[in-house]
Structure formats: C-alpha cells, structure tokens
Design a protein around this motif. Sequence first.
Motif, mmCIF file in Angstrom:
data_model
loop_
_atom_site.group_PDB
_atom_site.id
_atom_site.type_symbol
_atom_site.label_atom_id
_atom_site.label_comp_id
_atom_site.label_asym_id
_atom_site.label_seq_id
_atom_site.Cartn_x
_atom_site.Cartn_y
_atom_site.Cartn_z
ATOM 1 N N VAL A 9 0.861 -1.183 0.000
ATOM 2 C CA VAL A 9 0.000 0.000 0.000
ATOM 3 C C VAL A 9 0.895 1.230 0.000
ATOM 4 O O VAL A 9 1.637 1.467 0.944
ATOM 5 N N PRO A 10 0.871 2.043 -1.082
ATOM 6 C CA PRO A 10 1.770 3.200 -1.148
ATOM 7 C C PRO A 10 1.356 4.261 -0.137
ATOM 8 O O PRO A 10 0.197 4.349 0.257
ATOM 9 N N PRO A 11 2.312 5.067 0.325
ATOM 10 C CA PRO A 11 1.959 6.157 1.225
ATOM 11 C C PRO A 11 1.058 7.162 0.523
ATOM 12 O O PRO A 11 1.129 7.321 -0.692
ATOM 13 N N ARG A 12 0.207 7.806 1.290
ATOM 14 C CA ARG A 12 -0.721 8.770 0.719
ATOM 15 C C ARG A 12 -0.227 10.179 1.008
ATOM 16 O O ARG A 12 0.356 10.448 2.048
ATOM 17 N N PRO A 13 -0.456 11.082 0.072
ATOM 18 C CA PRO A 13 -0.029 12.451 0.318
ATOM 19 C C PRO A 13 -0.868 13.101 1.410
ATOM 20 O O PRO A 13 -1.999 12.689 1.675
ATOM 21 N N SER A 14 -0.302 14.098 2.039
ATOM 22 C CA SER A 14 -1.034 14.900 3.006
ATOM 23 C C SER A 14 -1.789 15.970 2.236
ATOM 24 O O SER A 14 -1.181 16.842 1.607
ATOM 25 N N ALA A 35 11.242 19.805 3.072
ATOM 26 C CA ALA A 35 11.855 19.379 1.806
ATOM 27 C C ALA A 35 11.116 18.183 1.192
ATOM 28 O O ALA A 35 11.722 17.169 0.820
ATOM 29 N N VAL A 36 9.787 18.308 1.095
ATOM 30 C CA VAL A 36 8.972 17.238 0.530
ATOM 31 C C VAL A 36 8.303 17.732 -0.749
ATOM 32 O O VAL A 36 8.147 18.935 -0.962
ATOM 33 N N PRO A 37 7.901 16.804 -1.637
ATOM 34 C CA PRO A 37 7.222 17.216 -2.872
ATOM 35 C C PRO A 37 5.939 17.986 -2.569
ATOM 36 O O PRO A 37 5.199 17.649 -1.642
ATOM 37 N N LEU A 38 5.670 19.010 -3.358
ATOM 38 C CA LEU A 38 4.455 19.816 -3.218
ATOM 39 C C LEU A 38 3.720 19.806 -4.546
ATOM 40 O O LEU A 38 4.257 20.243 -5.570
ATOM 41 N N GLY A 44 -8.259 20.532 -10.690
ATOM 42 C CA GLY A 44 -8.343 19.076 -10.592
ATOM 43 C C GLY A 44 -8.633 18.396 -11.908
ATOM 44 O O GLY A 44 -9.027 17.236 -11.940
ATOM 45 N N HIS A 45 -8.408 19.091 -13.035
ATOM 46 C CA HIS A 45 -8.742 18.533 -14.341
ATOM 47 C C HIS A 45 -7.547 17.844 -15.001
ATOM 48 O O HIS A 45 -7.705 16.835 -15.671
ATOM 49 N N GLY A 46 -6.363 18.372 -14.802
ATOM 50 C CA GLY A 46 -5.199 17.911 -15.540
ATOM 51 C C GLY A 46 -4.457 16.782 -14.870
ATOM 52 O O GLY A 46 -4.876 16.228 -13.850
ATOM 53 N N PRO A 47 -3.295 16.418 -15.440
ATOM 54 C CA PRO A 47 -2.554 15.249 -14.945
ATOM 55 C C PRO A 47 -2.052 15.410 -13.528
ATOM 56 O O PRO A 47 -1.870 14.424 -12.827
ATOM 57 N N TRP A 48 -1.837 16.651 -13.071
ATOM 58 C CA TRP A 48 -1.307 16.830 -11.725
ATOM 59 C C TRP A 48 -2.401 16.790 -10.655
ATOM 60 O O TRP A 48 -2.145 17.009 -9.493
ATOM 61 N N SER A 49 -3.628 16.468 -11.081
ATOM 62 C CA SER A 49 -4.655 16.174 -10.081
ATOM 63 C C SER A 49 -4.397 14.816 -9.444
ATOM 64 O O SER A 49 -4.976 14.490 -8.406
ATOM 65 N N HIS A 50 -3.526 14.002 -10.059
ATOM 66 C CA HIS A 50 -3.106 12.734 -9.456
ATOM 67 C C HIS A 50 -1.789 12.994 -8.730
ATOM 68 O O HIS A 50 -0.731 13.104 -9.337
ATOM 69 N N ALA A 51 -1.870 13.140 -7.425
ATOM 70 C CA ALA A 51 -0.726 13.578 -6.634
ATOM 71 C C ALA A 51 0.336 12.494 -6.547
ATOM 72 O O ALA A 51 0.063 11.311 -6.754
ATOM 73 N N PRO A 52 1.568 12.868 -6.227
ATOM 74 C CA PRO A 52 2.593 11.848 -5.986
ATOM 75 C C PRO A 52 2.258 11.042 -4.748
ATOM 76 O O PRO A 52 1.382 11.414 -3.962
ATOM 77 N N ALA A 53 2.967 9.940 -4.582
ATOM 78 C CA ALA A 53 2.650 9.025 -3.481
ATOM 79 C C ALA A 53 2.965 9.606 -2.118
ATOM 80 O O ALA A 53 2.450 9.125 -1.109
ATOM 81 N N ASP A 54 3.804 10.623 -2.067
ATOM 82 C CA ASP A 54 4.116 11.207 -0.769
ATOM 83 C C ASP A 54 4.145 12.727 -0.909
ATOM 84 O O ASP A 54 3.794 13.272 -1.956
ATOM 85 N N GLY A 55 4.547 13.407 0.144
ATOM 86 C CA GLY A 55 4.619 14.855 0.086
ATOM 87 C C GLY A 55 3.292 15.512 0.426
ATOM 88 O O GLY A 55 2.418 14.920 1.069
ATOM 89 N N ASN A 409 13.854 25.012 -6.131
ATOM 90 C CA ASN A 409 12.944 24.230 -6.966
ATOM 91 C C ASN A 409 11.854 23.539 -6.150
ATOM 92 O O ASN A 409 11.550 22.359 -6.351
ATOM 93 N N LEU A 410 11.258 24.292 -5.238
ATOM 94 C CA LEU A 410 10.117 23.761 -4.490
ATOM 95 C C LEU A 410 8.966 23.441 -5.440
ATOM 96 O O LEU A 410 8.306 22.402 -5.317
ATOM 97 N N PHE A 411 8.730 24.333 -6.397
ATOM 98 C CA PHE A 411 7.632 24.150 -7.353
ATOM 99 C C PHE A 411 8.167 23.393 -8.565
ATOM 100 O O PHE A 411 8.567 23.971 -9.568
#
Length: 419
Positions: A9-14, A35-38, A44-55, A409-411
């Motif tokens: 089970v992958p970690p879920r983003p906060s 220093a975590v992914p943001l 919520g329409h585009g590809p980045w509506s699917h968040a990374p597994a963490d961060g 490069n936070l963003f």
Amino acid sequence: MADSIDASVPPRPSVHRPRTVEEVVDVVRRASREAVPLTVVAGGHGPWSHAPADGLRLELGELSGIEVDGTIVHIGGGAVWGDVATALAMHGLALSSGDTASVGVGGLTLGGGVGWMVRSWGLAVDQLVGAQVVTASGDVVEASSEANPELFWALRGGGGNFGVVTRFDFAAHPLPGIAFAENVIDGDAAEVLRTTRDLLRDAPRELTVTYMDVPPMDPSAPAGARLSAVWAAPEPDRLRAVLAPITALDGVQTEITTPAYRDVLMEMPQPDGDDAPAPPGFIGGNGLYADLDDELIERLVAFRRAYPASVVFLRSLGGAFHDVAQEDTAFPARTANWFVMAGAFDIPGMLDDATRSAIEADGEAIRAGRLAEYGNFADTERPEAVAGMFSPAALTRLRATKAVWDPQNLFRRNHNILV
C-alpha cells in the motif's frame, strides 16, 4: 508483536484544502521546511490532479471567488472556467478561457490558455493584468507590469514554476452573445481541412474553429469528425456567410445556433474522490504549427483512419494571438496559425507493442514540423521536453527568474524549469 506494515500500500499524500491565503502560506512553508514534494492542484482537471505518493497536496478549490470591478475581474486560484463564464455573463462580459467548464483557471492560464476566443482576444495570459502569488519563501507578493514585472512575465506562459497564484486579475471583454456552428463531417475529412485552412488565412478574427475526430470511447465529445466554430458576436447570419465554403462541401451537415458562451464549454466527467482511477494512458503529442500544409493534413487523416482508438484535434490561431510580440510573454511560437494534437488512448488489452510503436512513429512524423509544443496539452512530466515548450530566449529568461523566486525548486511538480 508489533503491527505489521503492508508494503504493497503506497503512502498517501497529506492533502490540504486552504480557505485563506494565510493557510496557503503555511502549507508552502511546511513543504519548504520539510523538503517534501508539493503538488498544487487548481481545478483538478489535468494530470497533476493525481498527486505523488508522498509529500503535500495543495488543493485550491476553496479559493474560488469571482469579483467583477468594471471590466477587471479578480478570480481565485482554485476557480474553474465554467463558473467564471457564468459569473461574467451576468455583466455582459467574457474571457477567452479554453473549451472545458471544469478546467481550472490556474493551470490553463499559467500554461498560456488557447480558447474559443483566441483569435478575437488572444490567450488567457494575454488578458492577465495582475496576480497575487505565494512564493517559495512563503511571502505573498503582487505581480503585474509595474510590480515584480519579471515574475509577471514568467507567469504568462511559464507554468506553475514560480509560486502558487492565489488570485488572478484579468481584463474582461464585452460579449453580448455568440453564434455557434456545429458541422458534422460525413465526407472527405482532408477536403474539409484544406478548405478550412484556406478560409482561416483571411477570416475575420471574430471566427475561431476547432476540428475534432474522436472514437466512441472518448467521453468528452461525440464520436466522429466535426468542425465547430464560434463567432464572437450574436450574428448567426455572418457566421453562416463566412463558413459557406465549408458548408457547401459534400458530406457536411451544419447547424448554427446562438447559445450562451458558457454553454459551448464542454462538460467532462471528473474523478470522484481520492481513490478515483487515473485516466487511460495516451500515446501521442501536440504542436503549434505555422500552417496546415497538404502533407500534414494527409498524415492526420491517415492517422485517425489507421488507429480506432486515436484522436485528432485542431484549433485555429492567428488574429489577436499574433498581436502579442514574442518577447512579451513566455508562451512560444506567436507566428503559429494552428494548434494540432494527435494520439491514441492506450486501452488495456486493445493495443499491442507493435501497434504502440507504430502510433509513436506516425506521431513523430506529424510532430516533425511543429514550431513548439504546447505544455497545457502535454500530460506527463518530461524534463527533456521542456526546452521544446519555449523559445531559447524565453527559456533563458525563465531560468533566471526561477533562480530569483524558487532557487531550491520547491515548485517542481510541473513542466519543470531548472535553474
């Protein structure tokens, strides 16, 4: 015995859904501190509506206010374009904003924004006059041609690389109504495209057209080939006269109406909840082209014919899009007259490796003549492709701006510009 951890089970983003700019600042500062992914999600329409597994996942949907002050409209960074069109219509105004109601104002604008009024009013970024930005340091700054002008320039086509935009300020346009034509194509698609190309070379800038040929499995549009046209005034007779060379072709069935501008924005089903499945894969790409030559038209028609799960999509440019000098925004290829996308859905069990390879090879041939790639239609993070989304001069300038506003490069959850 200690509780076991299921490694499958992958970690879920906060997930954070701020209601105030101050809450956005808190999340940005936390991401920087830890220093975590943001991941920043506007509509919520585009590809980045699917968040990374963490961060951290920053959803701006609660910041969706729309305020009209004369012809200036202030829009929250989490608003969607359907709501904007509805609100502005009550004031007899509109913005050129893409073609889908659920698309977020933030993502579309920061990437440029090719919409139904692109030939009349230009890109979404061409209508942008100011913005409120939460920077990587957690500061809240204003950006415009007078305040932080270099940051403002970078926001106009450079994507989400420079901060979280919590408010967009646009100069809206009077719009008493539109005329809309739907041309269903049952005949020679290549002939329709050639005629459309020739017509658009000298067409009034009130006219913007879209050509779409999609399979039955595409939920966002009716199956088959059709040419849609918007005239930026409630003048159906003018639209009918301008389109006469197209509507006279064999196999073209035409209906012209005068709907509300909001009603021509597509309704696209959205994922339901954090566990909604990601959309199917897509093999293909897009480009901004100087023109549709006969060879490109034949390649597009042959591509759609060869692959049942394929999609071909075109939108006319020119007009007001050409009025803006290349150096005035980060958006590439201001000499382009057409946007073109061609690709195929990678449906499990439908495509084998040989077909995937053939689709990619044919797609590369189509993209060979493009001037640049349009980042808003590129659905995956491909660092190696970023240079093709900007002119060399713009990319150099964007990197310098990135070094000032986000040196760590936070963003980076975007088409990332590296210092």
